[in-house]
Every structure is written in structure tokens, then in C-alpha cells.
Design a protein around this motif. Structure first.
Motif, PDB file in Angstrom:
ATOM      1  N   MET A  74     -64.759  14.579  14.359  1.00 18.69           N
ATOM      2  CA  MET A  74     -64.942  14.795  15.770  1.00 18.69           C
ATOM      3  C   MET A  74     -65.274  16.271  15.933  1.00 18.69           C
ATOM      4  O   MET A  74     -64.601  17.036  15.303  1.00 18.69           O
ATOM      5  CB  MET A  74     -63.603  14.479  16.377  1.00 18.69           C
ATOM      6  CG  MET A  74     -63.479  13.889  17.732  1.00 18.69           C
ATOM      7  SD  MET A  74     -64.108  14.711  19.052  1.00 18.69           S
ATOM      8  CE  MET A  74     -62.697  15.446  19.666  1.00 18.69           C
TER       9      MET A  74
ATOM     10  N   MET B 212     -61.863  15.131  25.335  1.00 20.50           N
ATOM     11  CA  MET B 212     -60.957  14.080  24.906  1.00 20.50           C
ATOM     12  C   MET B 212     -59.563  14.649  24.703  1.00 20.50           C
ATOM     13  O   MET B 212     -59.404  15.837  24.439  1.00 20.50           O
ATOM     14  CB  MET B 212     -61.473  13.451  23.618  1.00 20.50           C
ATOM     15  CG  MET B 212     -62.855  12.856  23.769  1.00 20.50           C
ATOM     16  SD  MET B 212     -63.524  12.242  22.225  1.00 20.50           S
ATOM     17  CE  MET B 212     -62.479  10.827  21.985  1.00 20.50           C
TER      18      MET B 212
ATOM     19  N   TYR C 200     -57.300   9.395  21.291  1.00 20.36           N
ATOM     20  CA  TYR C 200     -58.194   9.349  20.139  1.00 20.36           C
ATOM     21  C   TYR C 200     -57.401   8.885  18.922  1.00 20.36           C
ATOM     22  O   TYR C 200     -56.523   9.589  18.431  1.00 20.36           O
ATOM     23  CB  TYR C 200     -58.787  10.758  19.896  1.00 20.36           C
ATOM     24  CG  TYR C 200     -59.876  10.784  18.854  1.00 20.36           C
ATOM     25  CD1 TYR C 200     -61.209  10.596  19.212  1.00 20.36           C
ATOM     26  CD2 TYR C 200     -59.586  11.001  17.510  1.00 20.36           C
ATOM     27  CE1 TYR C 200     -62.214  10.633  18.271  1.00 20.36           C
ATOM     28  CE2 TYR C 200     -60.590  11.042  16.555  1.00 20.36           C
ATOM     29  CZ  TYR C 200     -61.901  10.855  16.940  1.00 20.36           C
ATOM     30  OH  TYR C 200     -62.888  10.892  15.999  1.00 20.36           O
TER      31      TYR C 200
ATOM     32  N   ASP D 245     -57.636   7.519  15.069  1.00 14.87           N
ATOM     33  CA  ASP D 245     -58.470   7.445  13.866  1.00 14.87           C
ATOM     34  C   ASP D 245     -57.634   6.778  12.766  1.00 14.87           C
ATOM     35  O   ASP D 245     -56.627   7.311  12.343  1.00 14.87           O
ATOM     36  CB  ASP D 245     -58.889   8.862  13.457  1.00 14.87           C
ATOM     37  CG  ASP D 245     -59.866   8.863  12.306  1.00 14.87           C
ATOM     38  OD1 ASP D 245     -60.537   7.839  12.064  1.00 14.87           O
ATOM     39  OD2 ASP D 245     -59.977   9.916  11.650  1.00 14.87           O
TER      40      ASP D 245
END
Length: 109
Positions: free
Chosen positions: A1, A97, A102, A104
Motif C-alpha cells: 500500500m 485509509m 485495511y 491484509d
């Protein structure tokens, strides 16, 4: 990111110049270059019953940085895209964000 989504221009110039784009952004953002992704979105703009040339948009999804870094990134992306896209107009849109949104591989930031 960070994730870049680019639409409104041909894919080939993005591919050809992707290393330079990521190298430049890495120098500004100060994160590992492997954290970046670039996505090309095929787009057709329609107006008055015709397909027309459209605006180039770069959407940047990232964890918020300082206003100074944000401005430097916007300037870099704008100049970079205009240079590889025949000096056509370019709009950069930031999507900040939060780590709690988020995930992952099952891990939230």
C-alpha cells in the motif's frame, strides 16, 4: 500500500514508465517500493452519444501523510502523468485509509 488506480489513458505508457513512477513516489513517501501497486482501468468516456477523449484520473488509496507530502505526491504524479500522456490534463484524487479498515491476509493495520 499505496495503491494507484489510473484511468483515462493508454496502458502502455504506464507499463513502460512504472519503475520510474514507483521510484519517484518511494523517494517522497519513504516506504518500501514493494508496498506500491499500480492498476490500469480501461475507461471510455461518453458524451452526447459519442465516445470522446476523457480526463486522466489517478486515484491514490493510502494511509494519510502530512499535507506537505500529499502536495509533493500530487505534484509529482501530475507532472509524471502529463509527461508520459502527451501533456493532457490529469486529476489526482486521494482516498485516505485507516488501519482498522485495511485487512491484509487477515491482519488489520
Amino acid at each position: 500500500m499505496p495503491h494507484l488506480k489510473i484511468r483515462g489513458m493508454a496502458k502502455e505508457p504506464i507499463i513502460k514508465n512504472s519503475k520510474e513512477l514507483i521510484d519517484g513516489l518511494t523517494n517522497i513517501v519513504k516506504c518500501d517500493r514493494t508496498w506500491f501497486t499500480i492498476e490500469h482501468i480501461e475507461t471510455e468516456y461518453i458524451f452526447d452519444g459519442k465516445i470522446i477523449d476523457g480526463y486522466t484520473f489517478v486515484e491514490l488509496f493510502w494511509f494519510e501523510r502530512t499535507p506537505e507530502v500529499k502536495k509533493e505526491v500530487a505534484n509529482f504524479i501530475t507532472k509524471f502523468i502529463k509527461n508520459i500522456n502527451g501533456n493532457k490534463d490529469c486529476c489526482v484524487i486521494f482516498f485516505p485509509m485507516k488501519g482498522e479498515n485495511y485487512c491484509d491476509n487477515g491482519e488489520f493495520f
